[in-house]
Design a protein around this motif. Structure first.
Motif, PDB file in Angstrom:
ATOM      1  N   UNK A 521       0.843  -1.203   0.000  1.00 11.86           N
ATOM      2  CA  UNK A 521       0.000   0.000   0.000  1.00 11.86           C
ATOM      3  C   UNK A 521       0.876   1.250   0.000  1.00 11.86           C
ATOM      4  N   UNK A 522       1.945   1.225   0.806  1.00 11.45           N
ATOM      5  CA  UNK A 522       2.872   2.355   0.836  1.00 11.45           C
ATOM      6  C   UNK A 522       3.529   2.552  -0.533  1.00 11.45           C
ATOM      7  N   UNK A 523       3.929   1.460  -1.177  1.00 11.34           N
ATOM      8  CA  UNK A 523       4.549   1.584  -2.497  1.00 11.34           C
ATOM      9  C   UNK A 523       3.557   2.098  -3.537  1.00 11.34           C
ATOM     10  N   UNK A 524       2.292   1.717  -3.395  1.00 11.71           N
ATOM     11  CA  UNK A 524       1.276   2.249  -4.312  1.00 11.71           C
ATOM     12  C   UNK A 524       1.184   3.775  -4.160  1.00 11.71           C
ATOM     13  N   UNK A 562       1.570  -6.228  -9.444  1.00  8.46           N
ATOM     14  CA  UNK A 562       2.095  -6.473  -8.096  1.00  8.46           C
ATOM     15  C   UNK A 562       1.076  -6.119  -7.020  1.00  8.46           C
ATOM     16  N   UNK A 563       0.458  -4.962  -7.139  1.00  7.40           N
ATOM     17  CA  UNK A 563      -0.492  -4.512  -6.117  1.00  7.40           C
ATOM     18  C   UNK A 563      -1.666  -5.475  -5.900  1.00  7.40           C
ATOM     19  N   UNK A 564      -2.138  -6.215  -6.913  1.00 10.57           N
ATOM     20  CA  UNK A 564      -3.249  -7.154  -6.675  1.00 10.57           C
ATOM     21  C   UNK A 564      -2.961  -8.210  -5.610  1.00 10.57           C
ATOM     22  N   UNK A 565      -1.693  -8.379  -5.219  1.00  5.57           N
ATOM     23  CA  UNK A 565      -1.387  -9.284  -4.110  1.00  5.57           C
ATOM     24  C   UNK A 565      -2.125  -8.888  -2.835  1.00  5.57           C
TER      25      UNK A 565
END
Length: 588
Positions: A521-524, A562-565
């Motif tokens: 979430x932070x990387x998003x 990646x975020x869908x993880x």
């Protein structure tokens, strides 16, 4: 493929995304940290990393450290001593240290950038000055003026190095079980006796003296972790005599073979108390938090080095034809970078590294604000971010450092598995970063068990508020994906509040996936910020078209692939502990 410091990307994050050239010089004491100074530091640091430190990485791994059981001394690999001397003499050990003791007094953020380059170039060599920086921080925060005056100048100059002596043969993370003893002496010193293991830089030939920071218990110590005190124990005393703090041997390790990892025996060694009796853990945590951020940078550094190597290979290695048809018909085969699965591995490395770099630099900058901002409110806000994100930086970046190195090896096939290429060493070196300075499972427990509830949940509330404020920006790309990730993280947090507070096993079962959910979430959030900057630069007619378009493509890849993880992580968290804890010992 030789390492090249990714200066343009480092500058992009530091200046264009985080505005470090405006934020840092505005802090009291950092007025000299101008963009001109920071650029000069980056340029010189890159030269040292590329030309002096990196060439010793492979040879240092092959040669390793040598222990002499008769003299109980350790010899580091060829070239390490000269490279370390050049590192120290050029002022890198003093970069972010107090001016009053010989330091340059520059922001910790700049030290972070230097550490990334050194860790990419040669992790084993970089560990010797790295832990010294943590010792300097602990001594600066809790040492008496006398101890500071006696030891800080030479630690800061690099003439001496420092260690952190926590672990003992019978106990690791549970420091309340330590047996090392400290007996008060008539002259105000203490006699330290005990054995410590896995001590990085416990003995070596790089510096004139080694200053050990040792956890031990006084005779009247209460049981458990509340009875731990911290002591400074030098290898050589001020009269030149040898203090009985000896290396009992080297650990035989999977990686970081150029780093001397020692068994240390303290035999009534002379030491001095740092801070108050029975409160050593508090002082050591200053060093541990510094070390945990540093280890996160080790993961980032290795990931970058592995990415550069595998990218160079993919651009040159020819095998088969593109699934879309021949890309270079005049050649016998296309370069493997045309294949979707190769691109999947490369983009996974690239998107994770660049997002992780933003997270690491942001956290480091918050550390500078927490220590130097004028207002108490600013300092508190920044410290909340540091406390919350330190376990995330350590665990996520080291997980990804290993995964990226592993992807690099996989991409290179059999070539990656041989010593003809450096990637197999990156895999071996990266593996320890997920273990030392508190395993990543411990980092997850720290996040869930301590940081989420800290100050009534204030750090987490401020983290969410920062993300929510960004989502109000109509010009920010990928806000929808960020909002969806935030909703999952908030739902996971609510689940923890409802289940983990009354059942600690529930919290424990959710800790590791929760930390990763927060990290993604932070990387998003940071990718949305980076994409916004890139789009603005392109709209303004920047000539660096490929650089900024690559940011937009990488952001899109992160959000789509990646975020869908986050969905599966939430499912894992909400599944609870039952499938983990139901099996009896006999059924394993």
């Amino acid at each position: 493929m030789t390492y090249q410091a990714p200066l343009r990307d480092m500058q992009f994050v530091l200046y264009e995304v985080l505005h470090g050239d405006q934020v840092l010089p505005a802090l009291p004491g950092f007025e000299d940290a101008t963009r001109e100074i920071m650029d000069a530091m980056l340029t010189e640091g890159a030269k040292l990393a590329e030309n002096v430190i990196a060439p010793l990485n492979t040879s240092g791994d092959r040669e390793g450290c040598l222990y002499d059981p008769e003299t109980k001394s350790v010899t580091t690999p060829s070239g390490f001593k000269e490279a370390y001397k050049q590192f120290a003499e050029n002022g890198w050990t003093a970069l972010a240290s107090p001016v009053e003791y010989g330091g340059q007094g520059l922001p910790h953020t700049l030290n972070t950038l230097a550490e990334e380059m050194v860790c990419s170039a040669n992790l084993s060599l970089g560990m010797y000055p790295g832990l010294t920086h943590g010792a300097i921080n602990a001594l600066t925060s809790y040492g008496s003026d006398e101890l500071k005056n006696r030891f800080l100048p030479k630690l800061i100059s690099g003439e001496w190095t420092g260690t952190m002596c926590l672990t003992e043969p019978h106990c690791g993370t549970d420091l309340g079980l330590i047996r090392t003893k400290a007996e008060p002496q008539a002259d105000g010193s203490y006699a330290i006796s005990g054995t410590k293991i896995w001590i990085t830089g416990g003995e070596h030939d790089l510096a004139d003296n080694i200053v050990h920071l040792v956890l031990a218990k006084l005779p009247d110590a209460p049981g458990g972790s509340k009875g731990i005190s911290l002591f400074l124990v030098p290898k050589f005393l001020e009269d030149g005599s040898r203090n009985p703090a000896f290396c009992g041997g080297l650990e035989h390790k999977m990686g970081i073979k150029g780093s001397a990892t020692c068994v240390m025996n303290f035999e009534d060694a002379k030491g001095w108390l740092i801070g108050e009796p029975h409160k050593g853990l508090q002082a050591m945590f200053v060093m541990m938090n510094s070390a945990r951020l540093m280890v996160g940078l080790q993961g980032l550094g290795i990931a970058e080095a592995a990415y550069q190597t595998s990218l160079g290979f993919a651009k040159e290695r020819r095998q088969s034809r593109s699934l879309a048809g021949p890309q270079e018909p005049d050649q016998a085969a296309d370069c493997i970078i045309v294949h979707p699965d190769v691109r999947r591995m490369l983009l996974r490395q690239k998107a994770t590294i660049e997002g992780g770099r933003a997270l690491a630099y942001f956290t480091s900058m918050q550390l500078d604000i927490a220590h130097n901002a004028e207002s108490a409110e600013q300092r508190e806000h920044a410290d909340d971010m540091v406390q919350l994100l330190t376990p995330v930086v350590k665990a996520f970046l080291t997980d990804e450092g290993f995964f990226c190195a592993n992807d690099g090896l996989q991409l290179m096939g059999g070539n990656g598995f041989t010593q003809d290429w450096p990637v197999e060493q990156f895999v071996r070196d990266a593996r320890i970063t997920r273990i030392y300075e508190g395993t990543n499972g411990i980092q997850a427990l720290d996040l869930v068990g301590r940081k989420l509830g800290m100050a009534g949940g204030r750090p987490l509330k401020r983290f969410f508020a920062m993300l929510e404020e960004h989502c109000k920006d109509e010009n920010a790309p990928h806000v929808g994906e960020l909002k969806a990730a935030m909703a999952k993280l908030q739902k996971a947090t609510l689940w923890l509040m409802q289940n983990g507070m009354t059942d600690r096993e529930q919290a424990g079962s959710a800790a590791t996936p929760y930390l990763r959910l927060m990290a993604l979430t932070a990387l998003a959030y940071f990718w949305s910020r980076m994409a916004r900057v890139a789009r603005e630069q392109l709209d303004n007619g920047s000539s660096e078209t490929d650089f900024y378009q690559a940011k937009l493509h990488s952001a899109a890849f992160f959000m789509a692939k990646i975020l869908p993880q986050t969905s599966s992580l939430l499912t894992e968290i909400e599944a609870g502990k039952d499938s983990l804890m139901a099996m009896t010992l006999e059924q394993f």
